[in-house]
Design a protein around this motif. Structure first.
Motif, mmCIF file in Angstrom:
data_model
loop_
_atom_site.group_PDB
_atom_site.id
_atom_site.type_symbol
_atom_site.label_atom_id
_atom_site.label_comp_id
_atom_site.label_asym_id
_atom_site.label_seq_id
_atom_site.Cartn_x
_atom_site.Cartn_y
_atom_site.Cartn_z
ATOM 1 N N GLY A 1 0.835 -1.197 0.000
ATOM 2 C CA GLY A 1 0.000 0.000 0.000
ATOM 3 C C GLY A 1 0.865 1.240 0.000
ATOM 4 O O GLY A 1 2.089 1.160 0.187
ATOM 5 N N THR A 2 0.233 2.376 -0.191
ATOM 6 C CA THR A 2 1.005 3.628 -0.251
ATOM 7 C C THR A 2 1.603 3.996 1.110
ATOM 8 O O THR A 2 2.568 4.750 1.181
ATOM 9 N N GLU A 3 1.039 3.422 2.203
ATOM 10 C CA GLU A 3 1.540 3.774 3.538
ATOM 11 C C GLU A 3 2.204 2.600 4.256
ATOM 12 O O GLU A 3 2.788 2.786 5.319
ATOM 13 N N GLY A 4 2.054 1.399 3.716
ATOM 14 C CA GLY A 4 2.630 0.249 4.415
ATOM 15 C C GLY A 4 2.549 -1.006 3.561
ATOM 16 O O GLY A 4 1.709 -1.114 2.664
ATOM 17 N N SER A 5 3.451 -1.964 3.869
ATOM 18 C CA SER A 5 3.490 -3.236 3.134
ATOM 19 C C SER A 5 3.517 -4.383 4.126
ATOM 20 O O SER A 5 4.142 -4.279 5.186
ATOM 21 N N VAL A 6 2.848 -5.478 3.755
ATOM 22 C CA VAL A 6 2.889 -6.665 4.608
ATOM 23 C C VAL A 6 3.205 -7.890 3.762
ATOM 24 O O VAL A 6 2.846 -7.966 2.581
ATOM 25 N N LEU A 7 3.900 -8.835 4.390
ATOM 26 C CA LEU A 7 4.194 -10.122 3.749
ATOM 27 C C LEU A 7 3.931 -11.206 4.789
ATOM 28 O O LEU A 7 4.449 -11.149 5.901
ATOM 29 N N HIS B 1 5.952 -11.998 8.023
ATOM 30 C CA HIS B 1 7.352 -11.966 7.579
ATOM 31 C C HIS B 1 7.820 -10.526 7.415
ATOM 32 O O HIS B 1 9.019 -10.256 7.488
ATOM 33 N N LEU B 2 6.877 -9.636 7.185
ATOM 34 C CA LEU B 2 7.250 -8.234 7.025
ATOM 35 C C LEU B 2 6.031 -7.358 7.286
ATOM 36 O O LEU B 2 4.922 -7.705 6.884
ATOM 37 N N ALA B 3 6.222 -6.284 8.006
ATOM 38 C CA ALA B 3 5.182 -5.254 8.156
ATOM 39 C C ALA B 3 5.931 -3.936 8.276
ATOM 40 O O ALA B 3 6.444 -3.588 9.334
ATOM 41 N N GLU B 4 6.044 -3.254 7.171
ATOM 42 C CA GLU B 4 6.812 -2.002 7.131
ATOM 43 C C GLU B 4 5.877 -0.854 6.820
ATOM 44 O O GLU B 4 5.067 -0.937 5.892
ATOM 45 N N GLY B 5 5.991 0.206 7.596
ATOM 46 C CA GLY B 5 5.152 1.370 7.364
ATOM 47 C C GLY B 5 5.285 2.288 8.556
ATOM 48 O O GLY B 5 6.375 2.420 9.136
ATOM 49 N N GLY B 6 4.182 2.854 8.989
ATOM 50 C CA GLY B 6 4.223 3.762 10.124
ATOM 51 C C GLY B 6 4.342 3.019 11.444
ATOM 52 O O GLY B 6 4.238 1.788 11.502
#
Ligand SMILES: NC(=O)c1ccc[n+]([C@@H]2O[C@H](COP(=O)([O-])OP(=O)(O)OC[C@H]3O[C@@H](n4cnc5c(N)ncnc54)[C@H](O)[C@@H]3O)[C@@H](O)[C@H]2O)c1
Length: 364
Positions: free
Chosen positions: A251-257, A267-272
């Motif tokens: 997404g424009t504010e965060g990514s999840v895997l 495996h991944l949660a990057e954002g705010g």
């Protein structure tokens, strides 16, 4: 309070997950094991302590105390058996997919409406802690606008899996293979998270068919979410790995895997910071795996608890008949788009020679 009296129809590979889910409910009674092969019904009943076994569904439907049934047979019979159970006034938990065709699925949801009975299609991974968390984060805006997704399942099925089965690998019994069977959950979860998907293109392959299967062993598709997110979807049953899924949403504010194999692991949660803080909570919610095949996951129990609650108080389920119908519609659309490059439809045999790799075909 009268216990919820339940019957399991079809005593094959997935039946233990249904027995397990109802047996951990405080207010349910498992009464019947039913399989047209009586030895299978008796074996399941003996193993899990069910009091009655039969080869004839009519025995189950004629039992006035039976409230609900699980339908866990080949895809081709979902419609007929679920319809008979609804007509007999029973609530129905049918294994995925809802039915072989959209027409049958539509008739079943209409029948559930008319009879006022709960109809639920098994989509256990919708209940995985990681999936429900990601759904909340998307709804709460933690990922911003979804723009991209990458979804895949690679799994390995050997010759015997198809050759020894009366229905797998056939259009008549399974209605396709890689997508409608193994790939169902990754597609269903993605559709639920993204909020609907349309088909932009697809190709099906008969790349390394096992055990005489006539259906696709591999399928790839390009899908589009309601806000325009582009999702690539891949499934194959011809891998050397038994089972591995992967779902990545950007997404424009965060990514999840995450995957559907480790229901409490991101495996991944990057954002705010809000997303990172929420991600730290997910692992705590996972309970030990129940009986059954490991990669079926932990969440039949959760869906069955939701089903029992819906039967008792009429609440709407996360995985109801309408949800199952929407996913059935999507996957039949994907099969339609994949034509004529590969085997895609009941009653249709592939023209692609077994040795040839997938012939690309875009459509839809
Ligand atoms: N949710 C999941 O993760 C999951 C996992 C595995 C299978 N499934 C689904 O469960 C369903 C069953 O799959 P399976 O792997 O257990 O199949 P299976 O072939 O192992 O078992 C099917 C059983 O149904 C019985 N049967 C067939 N017709 C019958 C009838 N008319 N009345 C009574 N019994 C009948 C057969 O004799 C057989 O024992 C399929 O829809 C499949 O897609 C779902």
């Amino acid at each position: 309070m009268k216990p919820l009296v339940h019957a399991v129809v079809g005593c094959g590979r997935v039946a233990p997950n249904h027995v397990d889910g109802f047996s951990v409910l405080p207010d349910a009674e498992l009464r019947w094991a039913c399989d047209r092969d009586l030895a299978r019904a008796e074996s399941l009943a003996r193993r899990y302590g069910l009091p009655r076994a039969t080869a004839d569904l009519r025995d189950v439907l004629a039992d006035p105390e039976v409230d609900s049934v699980s339908i866990a047979v080949d895809h081709a019979q979902h419609f007929e058996l679920a319809a008979a159970a609804l007509e007999a006034g029973k609530h129905v938990l049918v294994e995925k997919p809802l039915a072989l065709t959209v027409e049958e699925g539509t008739a079943l949801t209409a029948l559930a409406q008319r009879t006022g009975r709960v109809l639920s299609v098994v989509s256990q991974h919708r209940y995985d802690p990681v999936v429900t968390a990601v759904r909340d984060w998307i709804a709460g805006g933690l990922l911003g606008q979804l723009v991209s997704g990458t979804v895949s399942l690679q799994c390995g099925r050997d010759d015997a899996y198809y050759a020894d089965s009366y229905w797998r690998g056939t259009f008549a019994g399974e209605g396709g293979s890689a997508l409608v069977n193994q790939g169902y959950h990754a597609l269903d979860v993605t559709r639920w998270l993204v909020g609907g998907l349309t088909v932009t293109g697809a190709a099906a392959g008969h790349t390394a068919p096992r055990g005489g299967m006539e259906t696709e062993d591999t399928l790839a598709a390009l899908l589009r979410g309601p806000q325009g997110a582009l999702v690539t979807y891949h499934v194959t049953v011809a891998s050397s790995i038994t089972w591995r899924t992967r779902v990545e949403l950007v997404g424009t504010e965060g990514s999840v895997l995450f995957d559907l194999d480790h229901p409490g692991t991101l495996h991944l949660a990057e954002g705010g910071e809000a997303l990172r803080a929420a991600a730290r909570e997910v692992g705590a919610q996972v309970e030990p795996a129940p009986a059954g095949i490991g990669y079926y996951g932990i969440s039949h129990r959760r869906q069955i608890a939701d089903f029992a609650a819906a039967v008792r108080d009429g609440r709407r389920m996360t995985a109801d008949g309408e949800a199952g119908l929407d996913t059935l519609r999507l996957l039949r659309e994907m099969y339609g788009a994949a034509r004529p490059g590969g085997p895609t439809a009941p009653g249709e045999r592939t023209a692609v020679p077994a040795a040839a790799n997938a012939v690309p075909a875009l459509g839809g």
